[in-house]
Write an enzyme that holds these catalytic residues in place. Sequence first.
Site, PDB file in Angstrom:
ATOM      1  CG  ASP A 143      -2.091   7.310   0.526  1.00  0.00           C
ATOM      2  OD1 ASP A 143      -1.221   8.081   0.121  1.00  0.00           O
ATOM      3  OD2 ASP A 143      -3.135   7.072  -0.104  1.00  0.00           O
ATOM      4  CG  ASP A 158      -1.681   1.228   1.445  1.00  0.00           C
ATOM      5  OD1 ASP A 158      -2.297   1.695   0.468  1.00  0.00           O
ATOM      6  OD2 ASP A 158      -1.687   1.775   2.576  1.00  0.00           O
TER       7      ASP A 158
HETATM    8  C1  G6P Z   1      -5.958   5.693   0.177  1.00  0.00           C
HETATM    9  C2  G6P Z   1      -6.036   6.374   1.524  1.00  0.00           C
HETATM   10  C3  G6P Z   1      -7.418   6.914   1.787  1.00  0.00           C
HETATM   11  C4  G6P Z   1      -7.900   7.759   0.621  1.00  0.00           C
HETATM   12  C5  G6P Z   1      -7.912   6.923  -0.649  1.00  0.00           C
HETATM   13  C6  G6P Z   1      -8.362   7.681  -1.872  1.00  0.00           C
HETATM   14  O1  G6P Z   1      -6.560   4.467   0.282  1.00  0.00           O
HETATM   15  O2  G6P Z   1      -5.695   5.467   2.550  1.00  0.00           O
HETATM   16  O3  G6P Z   1      -7.373   7.688   2.968  1.00  0.00           O
HETATM   17  O4  G6P Z   1      -9.202   8.253   0.842  1.00  0.00           O
HETATM   18  O5  G6P Z   1      -6.589   6.447  -0.867  1.00  0.00           O
HETATM   19  O6  G6P Z   1      -7.424   8.675  -2.181  1.00  0.00           O
HETATM   20  P1  G6P Z   1      -7.620   9.789  -3.298  1.00  0.00           P
HETATM   21  O7  G6P Z   1      -6.252  10.398  -3.411  1.00  0.00           O
HETATM   22  O8  G6P Z   1      -8.043   9.086  -4.554  1.00  0.00           O
HETATM   23  O9  G6P Z   1      -8.654  10.721  -2.798  1.00  0.00           O
HETATM   24 MG    MG Z   2      -2.683   3.149   3.668  1.00  0.00          MG
END
Ligand code: G6P
Ligand code: MG
Length: 213
Positions: A12, A10
Amino acid sequence: MSRFKAVIFDLDGVITDTAHYHHLAWKRLAEAEGVHFDDAFNERLKGIDRMGSLDLILAGSPKHYSSGQKQALADLKNRHYCELIATMSEADLLPGARDALQAVRAAGLKIGLASVSKNAFTVLDRLGIRDCFDYVVDAATLANSKPDPEIFLTAAHVLGVAPADCLGVEDALAGVASIKSAGMFALGIGKAEVLTQADIVIPGLDHFSLEKI
Ligand code: G6P
Ligand code: MG
């Protein structure tokens, strides 16, 4: 020799601390809408896609939101988030992230990235690590967000590795659930008492060791 043939990371909260920026951007939006937002609630949002996260936040509001209003709020959150990531650089790699990627590569395993963020390619480019991955799932092509296994299964499929031979690495509850329902071994990043479904939990990639898994 590792027991795995691929490691699927993953992004983030695992490779870089953008989980913190998502947190700040959602908190700002939630508070502007009068919705209570604390750390425990934020934990539930990790790994959930943009619209799914917004729906969870707006469920705490008595107001009704049209789909146009929701889209405008999602766009606003993304603008806040993009402002926060605009100045990121290689210095924003979390401790141990580069070493972990290099160790996996040196062990001859495939490397995938499974983030549901539509900003993932931008973040990888800011960090200067796009080339470290054999395959990066494009979140825009997914039908289902985590905790559905689609994203990890897609990565394994394109890498040509059976799910049972993959190690998934995640900081989110929804992400660990996605890895487990894909039939993979789950390495949690964070706290064992939070990531209860993970097979092993370490505090960060600075504790990553393929030999110990
Ligand atoms: C990741 C993060 C989430 C976030 C999602 C969508 O999974 O953990 O916190 O909401 O990505 O991200 P984006 O950049 O597409 O809004
Ligand atoms: Mg994450």
